[in-house]
Design an enzyme around this catalytic site. Structure first.
Site, PDB file in Angstrom:
ATOM      1  N   HIS A  94      -7.384   6.111   5.374  1.00 11.79           N
ATOM      2  CA  HIS A  94      -6.862   6.398   6.733  1.00 11.79           C
ATOM      3  C   HIS A  94      -5.386   6.742   6.611  1.00 11.79           C
ATOM      4  CE1 HIS A  94      -6.725   5.400  11.247  1.00 11.79           C
ATOM      5  NE2 HIS A  94      -5.531   5.905  10.928  1.00 11.79           N
ATOM      6  N   HIS A 109      -2.025   9.427   8.014  1.00  7.24           N
ATOM      7  CA  HIS A 109      -1.432  10.489   8.839  1.00  7.24           C
ATOM      8  C   HIS A 109      -0.463  11.287   7.976  1.00  7.24           C
ATOM      9  CE1 HIS A 109      -3.035   8.867  12.607  1.00  7.24           C
ATOM     10  NE2 HIS A 109      -2.917   7.704  11.978  1.00  7.24           N
ATOM     11  N   LYS A 129     -13.407  11.574  13.754  1.00  6.40           N
ATOM     12  CA  LYS A 129     -12.591  10.497  14.319  1.00  6.40           C
ATOM     13  C   LYS A 129     -12.738  10.429  15.826  1.00  6.40           C
ATOM     14  CE  LYS A 129      -9.450   7.293  14.477  1.00  6.40           C
ATOM     15  NZ  LYS A 129      -8.119   7.108  13.960  1.00  6.40           N
ATOM     16  N   HIS A 141     -10.955   4.582  16.452  1.00  6.00           N
ATOM     17  CA  HIS A 141      -9.763   3.838  16.850  1.00  6.00           C
ATOM     18  C   HIS A 141     -10.272   2.803  17.838  1.00  6.00           C
ATOM     19  CE1 HIS A 141      -5.424   3.178  17.636  1.00  6.00           C
ATOM     20  NE2 HIS A 141      -5.978   2.586  18.688  1.00  6.00           N
ATOM     21  N   HIS A 198      -8.326   0.291  10.903  1.00  7.37           N
ATOM     22  CA  HIS A 198      -7.173  -0.609  11.041  1.00  7.37           C
ATOM     23  C   HIS A 198      -7.454  -1.829  11.930  1.00  7.37           C
ATOM     24  CE1 HIS A 198      -6.837   1.978  14.524  1.00  7.37           C
ATOM     25  NE2 HIS A 198      -6.189   2.933  13.913  1.00  7.37           N
ATOM     26  N   ASP A 206      -3.087   3.732   7.248  1.00 11.36           N
ATOM     27  CA  ASP A 206      -2.558   4.171   8.544  1.00 11.36           C
ATOM     28  C   ASP A 206      -1.070   4.472   8.437  1.00 11.36           C
ATOM     29  OD1 ASP A 206      -2.778   5.001  11.157  1.00 11.36           O
ATOM     30  OD2 ASP A 206      -2.606   2.999  12.013  1.00 11.36           O
TER      31      ASP A 206
HETATM   32  O1  DOR Z   1       0.470   3.155  14.934  1.00 14.02           O
HETATM   33  C1  DOR Z   1      -0.222   4.158  15.012  1.00 14.02           C
HETATM   34  N1  DOR Z   1       0.260   5.383  14.748  1.00 14.02           N
HETATM   35  N2  DOR Z   1      -1.492   4.011  15.390  1.00 14.02           N
HETATM   36  C2  DOR Z   1      -2.266   5.068  15.641  1.00 14.02           C
HETATM   37  O2  DOR Z   1      -3.393   4.879  16.003  1.00 14.02           O
HETATM   38  C3  DOR Z   1      -1.737   6.451  15.531  1.00 14.02           C
HETATM   39  C4  DOR Z   1      -0.608   6.507  14.618  1.00 14.02           C
HETATM   40  C5  DOR Z   1       0.162   7.802  14.722  1.00 14.02           C
HETATM   41  O3  DOR Z   1      -0.451   8.869  14.705  1.00 14.02           O
HETATM   42  O4  DOR Z   1       1.391   7.755  14.789  1.00 14.02           O
HETATM   43 ZN    ZN Z   2      -4.049   6.037  12.335  1.00 16.60          ZN
END
Ligand code: DOR
Ligand code: ZN
Length: 345
Positions: free
Chosen positions: A13, A15, A99, A136, A174, A247
């Protein structure tokens, strides 16, 4: 034990963002991890097979020279997602998962799902082909207390969907509560959960006691200490349904340090050191490989990586407080304790 060699870990997971931010953060993931499930919450989101192919190509061209890192792409489920497009993307191996963001639950989730009946046919097709749904796991209902949103999601959304669509393979992303860990532990072979490094080391006091600390604010928000302990127990058990999803969610300091700041902790640089510290403290270093390198591939029906990483224990390792990006500095997550394990090489 002062040295530990594991199959190379994956991040289930992540970003990566896009553009200058992606170019700045990708090397930190590519250095330690062989593969990562890449979240589709760009602006606009990655909703079609074509979007995913284009995004994958941008990632591949930004990856450091000589890196063997492989992004595993996902689609962002909307009420307009087309079964035909999704099935085609899965058949050619372009996407590894889909997702689900409940609309309004978190960063860039406005295009997410409001009415679950409208995605039922897509979910049925995913169950048929074994394509995992990544959730999520929080309701976005403003009447539900933010610390209860994960528990309410399980009762109101996740459990009904799983009963309604038997065989649907789900990863609860998460997780932050003892209840979620219990639900996943008892959920059978089609249910798993990712756990982040930051939720293993912070509780809600870290965010709120003695001053507000925006760099510890993420979603789902960290819960009370008993929940953190339950997550540590789940991760360090080595049990099959629990695996690493960092995450890691970079935002510039300018975006975090606002009256209404963004959610997310940037943990790609130090996740493996944090995990080794936590597992070491629990006397569970022999189970770190299951959590970081074996359980994830097994759930995703992929081979474990054939190369390895070696961690060694010594003087505390220094990580930068922040990294520079063309969009501005991004603060690296501070675990609030010395980290003695570093990744060699
Ligand atoms: O803390 C987070 N940041 N939780 C999420 O679900 C999205 C993520 C983000 O894209 O910044
Ligand atoms: Zn995330």
């Amino acid at each position: 034990m002062d040295r530990l060699t594991l199959r190379r870990p994956d991040d289930w997971h992540l970003h990566l963002r896009d553009g200058a931010m992606m170019r700045a953060v990708l090397p930190y993931t590519a250095r330690h991890f062989a593969r990562a499930i890449v979240m589709p919450n760009l602006v606009p989101p990655v909703v079609t097979g074509r979007d995913a192919a284009e995004y994958r190509d941008r990632i591949l061209s930004a990856k450091p020279v000589g890196s063997r890192f492989r992004p595993l792409m996902t689609l962002y489920l909307t009420e307009e997602t087309e079964v035909r497009d999704l099935r085609a993307a899965a058949e050619i191996g372009l996407i590894a998962a889909v997702k689900l963001y409940p609309a309004g639950a978190t960063t860039n989730s406005a295009s997410g799902v409001r009415d679950f009946a409208r995605v039922r046919r897509v979910l049925e097709n995913m169950a048929q082909i074994g394509l995992p749904l990544l959730v999520h796991g929080e309701v976005a209902d403003p009447d539900v207390d933010i610390f209860d949103r994960e528990a309410v999601f399980i009762d109101r959304v996740l459990d009904p969907i799983r009963r309604d669509i038997p065989g649907l393979r789900v990863v609860m992303e998460h997780i932050t509560t003892a209840g979620a860990a219990d639900y996943v532990r008892d959920g059978g072979a089609d249910l798993a959960a990712t756990i982040t490094a930051h939720h293993l080391v912070i509780n809600r006091n870290h965010i709120l006691a003695g001053g507000i600390r925006p760099h510890y604010y993420c979603l789902p928000v960290a819960k009370r200490e008993s929940h953190r302990r339950a997550l540590v127990d789940a991760a360090t058990s080595g049990a099959a349904p629990f695996f690493l999803g960092t995450d890691s969610a970079p935002h510039t300091d300018a975006a975090k340090l606002q009256p209404c700041g963004c959610a997310g902790c940037f943990t790609a640089p130090n996740t493996l050191s944090i995990l080794a510290e936590v597992f070491d403290t629990m006397g569970a270093l022999d189970r770190l490989e299951s959590f970081a390198s074996l359980n994830g591939p097994a759930f995703y029906r992929l081979p474990a990586n054939d190369d390895t990483v070696t961690l060694s224990r010594g003087e505390p390792v220094a990580f930068p407080d922040r990294i520079e990006t063309a969009d501005g500095p991004v603060t690296v997550f501070d675990p609030g304790m010395p980290l003695h394990w570093r990744v060699e090489g």
